[in-house]
Design an enzyme around this catalytic site. Structure first.
Site, PDB file in Angstrom:
ATOM      1  N   HIS A  17       6.843   2.798  82.281  1.00  0.00           N
ATOM      2  CA  HIS A  17       7.647   3.900  82.823  1.00  0.00           C
ATOM      3  C   HIS A  17       7.546   5.165  81.982  1.00  0.00           C
ATOM      4  O   HIS A  17       8.461   5.996  81.992  1.00  0.00           O
ATOM      5  CB  HIS A  17       9.112   3.466  82.965  1.00  0.00           C
ATOM      6  CG  HIS A  17       9.350   2.510  84.096  1.00  0.00           C
ATOM      7  ND1 HIS A  17       9.823   2.902  85.326  1.00  0.00           N
ATOM      8  CD2 HIS A  17       9.130   1.190  84.186  1.00  0.00           C
ATOM      9  CE1 HIS A  17       9.914   1.856  86.123  1.00  0.00           C
ATOM     10  NE2 HIS A  17       9.506   0.797  85.457  1.00  0.00           N
ATOM     11  N   HIS A 104       9.624 -13.358  79.812  1.00  0.00           N
ATOM     12  CA  HIS A 104       9.073 -12.011  79.741  1.00  0.00           C
ATOM     13  C   HIS A 104       8.843 -11.654  78.274  1.00  0.00           C
ATOM     14  O   HIS A 104       9.132 -12.436  77.383  1.00  0.00           O
ATOM     15  CB  HIS A 104      10.011 -11.001  80.411  1.00  0.00           C
ATOM     16  CG  HIS A 104       9.292  -9.946  81.188  1.00  0.00           C
ATOM     17  ND1 HIS A 104       8.450  -9.040  80.596  1.00  0.00           N
ATOM     18  CD2 HIS A 104       9.286  -9.658  82.513  1.00  0.00           C
ATOM     19  CE1 HIS A 104       7.954  -8.234  81.513  1.00  0.00           C
ATOM     20  NE2 HIS A 104       8.433  -8.593  82.688  1.00  0.00           N
ATOM     21  N   ASP A 356       6.126  -7.750  91.918  1.00  0.00           N
ATOM     22  CA  ASP A 356       5.293  -8.562  92.800  1.00  0.00           C
ATOM     23  C   ASP A 356       5.823  -9.990  92.862  1.00  0.00           C
ATOM     24  O   ASP A 356       6.054 -10.607  91.813  1.00  0.00           O
ATOM     25  CB  ASP A 356       3.857  -8.603  92.279  1.00  0.00           C
ATOM     26  CG  ASP A 356       3.154  -7.259  92.380  1.00  0.00           C
ATOM     27  OD1 ASP A 356       2.711  -6.928  93.485  1.00  0.00           O
ATOM     28  OD2 ASP A 356       3.053  -6.556  91.354  1.00  0.00           O
TER      29      ASP A 356
END
Length: 396
Positions: A17, A104, A356
């Site tokens: 980002h 993650h 996704d």
């Protein structure tokens, strides 16, 4: 680190980002016609928002070449390329500041650097692969024009749904090892399929699977995962055709070792198999060996089978190189998960954001371009060796 390659070297930059992502490519041969459209083709195949099977994040991913070309021709100097991040929603991640997301990179990045990106996955995000794809698109163009090399990847499985790939009796025979009556683990029909598959056939379906019945079932499986706020993994198979002999550097930079390095550096990858892979480990040498034959057209030696996947001793033998890469289910899901906050207290996390439900449809150009980076570097190293050898007065 953030660089890959020796003579053809790419360095990527950017987080998921930040304002932009991109790369610097060193070692690009001078004199090659190159425009942004040459690079854009693969970036468009990689971009988000392509279908209901991918993240709805709306990024055009238009590439801007900043340096290294003039009047559409490469100069031999570093090629700089940039893609702007336009559809940013960092507020989607504000609720996750207190949680290391399960499976993650939040926790490990914090442990490593003492700080982490406040939104998205930072450098662990798939947006980092934009620089790889852009650099690999340049490598693809050179390899195609100089050697006729073709690289085609396709989705071969989603979850438990796989393309029927002309199975031999290897698996069933291996389960009852009372006989040495084994077939070759790779059938001639499958090798013919790999020799003929095209990107046009792959791109006929949004799932990028060239088998219609399997593609429909795969799409339904991804849709079910998405609707359940969950995710699912899969595999990508890739073939590299018209590969010159002699590529690969013993002992630590074997061509399959470099391919494995490249593929396992892609986010979400969990496995790599070349040639016959695990199936080849179930059969005796008499069923796995690739006998040499002389090509009646070229007069060169080749192999009558290709269980090895185009390499021997870590060096390309001129046959098709083919391999399979396994991608795990995306870690960021909307389903509630009991987990622990950074302060050690318990909690429940339901991740927000646009992700996704399965990465394999968009992974196709990433696998192809990473393969191109490996082959391009190996080609340049081998060409350097050949050129220096040929300068000797007694060169053979």
């Amino acid at each position: 680190m953030s660089s890959f390659g020796t003579l053809f070297k790419v360095t990527t930059y950017g987080e998921s980002h930040c304002r932009s992502v991109g790369c610097i490519v060193e070692g690009c041969p001078p004199g090659m016609n190159l425009t942004e459209e040459d690079v854009q083709v693969q970036l468009t195949r990689r971009r988000p928002g392509q279908s209901s099977l991918t993240t709805p994040r709306n990024e055009k991913d238009r590439v801007h070449i900043q340096s290294g070309t003039e009047f559409g021709v490469t100069l031999g100097t570093p090629v700089g390329m940039m893609v702007l991040n336009q559809d940013q929603k960092p507020h989607d991640y504000s609720d996750m500041d207190n949680y290391p997301r399960p499976s993650h990179a939040d926790f490990t990045y914090l442990e490593k650097y003492g700080v982490k990106a406040s939104s998205g996955g930072g450098r662990s995000s798939a947006r980092e692969t934009i620089g790889r794809v852009a650099a690999g698109a340049i490598a693809e163009k050179y390899l195609r024009e100089a050697f006729g090399i073709e690289i085609v990847a396709f989705v071969s499985a989603v979850g438990k749904i796989a393309i029927p790939l002309h199975q031999t009796k290897t698996s069933s025979s291996a389960a009852n090892d009372e006989t040495d009556d084994y077939d070759s683990p790779v059938t001639p029909e499958y090798l013919k399929f790999l020799d003929e598959i095209t990107r046009e056939e792959v791109d006929k379906t949004t799932i990028r699977c060239p088998h219609a019945e399997a593609a429909n079932r795969m799409s339904e499986r991804i849709t079910r995962a998405r609707d359940n706020h969950d995710s699912i993994g899969g595999t990508v198979t890739c073939v590299i055709r018209n590969v010159p002999t002699g590529l690969g550097e013993p002992c630590f930079d074997k061509i399959e070792a470099k391919l494995a390095h490249a593929m396992m550096s892609i986010p979400a990858t969990k496995s790599f198999e070349i040639g016959s892979g695990r199936e080849g480990c179930k059969v005796p040498g008499s069923a796995h060996n690739d006998p040499f034959v002389r090509n009646p057209v070229t007069g060169k030696l080749g192999t009558s089978s290709n269980n090895s996947g185009g390499t021997q001793g870590g060096i390309s033998n001129g046959e098709n190189i083919y391999f399979t890469v396994g991608f795990k289910s995306p870690a960021t899901i909307g389903k509630e998960q009991p987990t622990t906050r950074y302060d050690g207290s318990g909690g429940v996390l339901a991740a927000k954001g646009r992700h996704d439900p399965c990465v394999v449809p968009r992974a196709i150009p990433i696998v192809e371009t990473m393969a191109a980076l490996v082959v391009m570097d190996a080609v340049m190293i081998q060409q350097s060796r050949n050129a220096t050898r040929n300068l000797l007065p007694n060169a053979m």
